[in-house]
Design a protein around this motif. Structure first.
Motif, short mmCIF file in Angstrom:
data_model
loop_
_atom_site.label_atom_id
_atom_site.label_comp_id
_atom_site.label_asym_id
_atom_site.label_seq_id
_atom_site.Cartn_x
_atom_site.Cartn_y
_atom_site.Cartn_z
N LEU A 206 0.93 -1.35 0.07
CA LEU A 206 0.15 0.28 0.05
C LEU A 206 0.76 1.24 0.04
O LEU A 206 1.75 1.53 0.82
CB LEU A 206 -0.95 0.11 1.17
CG LEU A 206 -2.23 -0.97 1.24
CD1 LEU A 206 -2.90 -0.87 2.39
CD2 LEU A 206 -3.04 -0.56 -0.04
N PRO A 207 0.51 2.01 -0.89
CA PRO A 207 1.15 3.46 -0.77
C PRO A 207 0.79 4.27 0.49
O PRO A 207 -0.29 4.08 0.77
CB PRO A 207 0.44 4.08 -2.07
CG PRO A 207 -0.79 3.63 -2.06
CD PRO A 207 -0.54 2.13 -1.76
N GLU A 208 1.60 4.96 1.01
CA GLU A 208 1.46 5.74 1.96
C GLU A 208 0.57 6.96 1.78
O GLU A 208 0.80 7.54 0.69
CB GLU A 208 2.69 6.34 2.81
CG GLU A 208 3.57 5.18 3.37
CD GLU A 208 4.73 5.67 4.23
OE1 GLU A 208 4.70 6.82 4.63
OE2 GLU A 208 5.75 5.11 4.51
N CYS A 209 -0.25 7.28 2.83
CA CYS A 209 -1.16 8.53 2.38
C CYS A 209 -0.20 9.68 2.52
O CYS A 209 0.48 9.67 3.88
CB CYS A 209 -2.34 8.32 3.31
SG CYS A 209 -3.47 7.15 2.36
N GLU B 4 -9.09 1.21 1.10
CA GLU B 4 -8.37 0.04 0.37
C GLU B 4 -7.54 -0.53 1.77
O GLU B 4 -7.47 -1.69 1.99
CB GLU B 4 -7.19 0.55 -0.56
CG GLU B 4 -6.30 -0.67 -1.17
CD GLU B 4 -5.43 -0.18 -2.22
OE1 GLU B 4 -4.91 -1.12 -3.11
OE2 GLU B 4 -5.22 1.03 -2.13
N GLN B 5 -7.00 0.19 2.68
CA GLN B 5 -6.43 -0.36 3.82
C GLN B 5 -7.39 -1.02 4.71
O GLN B 5 -7.04 -1.94 4.95
CB GLN B 5 -5.77 1.20 4.53
CG GLN B 5 -4.66 1.74 3.91
CD GLN B 5 -4.11 2.96 4.66
OE1 GLN B 5 -4.91 3.34 5.81
NE2 GLN B 5 -3.00 3.45 4.17
N ASN C 50 -7.59 5.61 -0.73
CA ASN C 50 -6.57 4.93 -0.08
C ASN C 50 -6.66 4.25 1.14
O ASN C 50 -6.56 3.09 1.65
CB ASN C 50 -5.16 5.76 0.00
CG ASN C 50 -4.61 5.83 -1.10
OD1 ASN C 50 -4.59 5.22 -2.24
ND2 ASN C 50 -3.83 7.17 -1.31
N ARG C 51 -7.66 5.04 2.14
CA ARG C 51 -7.98 4.62 3.43
C ARG C 51 -9.18 3.33 3.15
O ARG C 51 -8.97 2.48 4.15
CB ARG C 51 -8.78 5.70 4.08
CG ARG C 51 -7.83 6.89 4.39
CD ARG C 51 -6.73 6.39 5.42
NE ARG C 51 -7.20 6.13 6.71
CZ ARG C 51 -6.39 5.59 7.70
NH1 ARG C 51 -5.19 5.23 7.49
NH2 ARG C 51 -6.83 5.02 8.63
N SER D 77 -8.51 10.67 -3.46
CA SER D 77 -7.42 9.87 -3.67
C SER D 77 -7.39 9.47 -2.13
O SER D 77 -7.00 8.12 -1.92
CB SER D 77 -6.33 10.37 -4.00
OG SER D 77 -5.35 9.72 -4.03
N HIS D 78 -7.28 10.29 -1.21
CA HIS D 78 -6.87 9.65 0.28
C HIS D 78 -8.34 8.99 0.75
O HIS D 78 -7.85 7.89 1.34
CB HIS D 78 -6.93 11.15 0.99
CG HIS D 78 -6.69 11.13 2.64
ND1 HIS D 78 -5.40 10.34 2.92
CD2 HIS D 78 -7.64 10.74 3.49
CE1 HIS D 78 -5.54 10.00 4.32
NE2 HIS D 78 -6.98 10.48 4.79
#
Length: 165
Positions: free
Chosen positions: A56-59, A76-77, A73-74, A69-70
């Motif tokens: 996972l990419p870091e936010c 997906e986490q 990402n969250r 996008s944020h």
């Protein structure tokens, strides 16, 4: 008592390494202050940590909470954390009963910190990749009726600081 032909681990026996019936207590010193062991419930948070570092990419801390996008990402986490937690909870339970699937970890001695893991399971030889959430072998035999099953290594995950270059 030792299992010899009821699991995918008969190769361990050929090297005179004893695999006990109570597999959850098998520990093997592999040198350099490292030991091989079965994954336990205590290892799951560390598995999640290593997986997040790898996949996972870091936010960006400066992103706004409402940024799409944020948010994605969250999301997906959260999904990955849930899948790993559920999947490895099932794997730990299956390992404790000596099932067709075993997940091994390598930890270092001073900190007892998990540095890598791999899963060995019996899978059909038709090229099907194991499910994210493990299913009982009896169900797998029905789904792949008539298929030959062989040992298969999957879910290899190594802390990047412990990898050879």
């Amino acid at each position: 008592q030792t299992k010899t032909n009821q699991s995918p681990f008969h190769a361990l026996h050929s090297k005179n390494i004893q695999v006990a019936d109570n597999l959850k207590e098998t520990v093997l010193n592999i040198g350099k202050n490292r030991y091989l062991h079965h994954i336990s419930q205590d290892n799951i948070e560390r598995i999640i940590e290593i997986a997040f570092e790898e996949y996972l990419p870091e936010c960006d801390a400066n992103e706004k909470v409402l940024n799409l996008s944020h948010f994605l990402n969250r999301l997906e986490q959260i999904c990955l954390r849930s899948a790993i937690y559920l999947g490895y909870t099932i794997r730990v339970k299956q390992s404790q009963i000596g099932s067709f699937r075993q997940t091994f970890g390598v930890s270092n001695k001073p900190e007892n910190r998990l540095i890598g893991l791999a899963e060995v399971s019996l899978e059909p030889t038709n090229g099907h990749v194991p499910y994210v959430i493990p299913i009982p072998f009896s169900a797998k035999k029905v789904l792949f009726f008539g298929a030959e099953f062989r040992p298969y290594i999957s879910n290899l995950l190594i802390d990047e600081r412990e990898r050879r270059l």
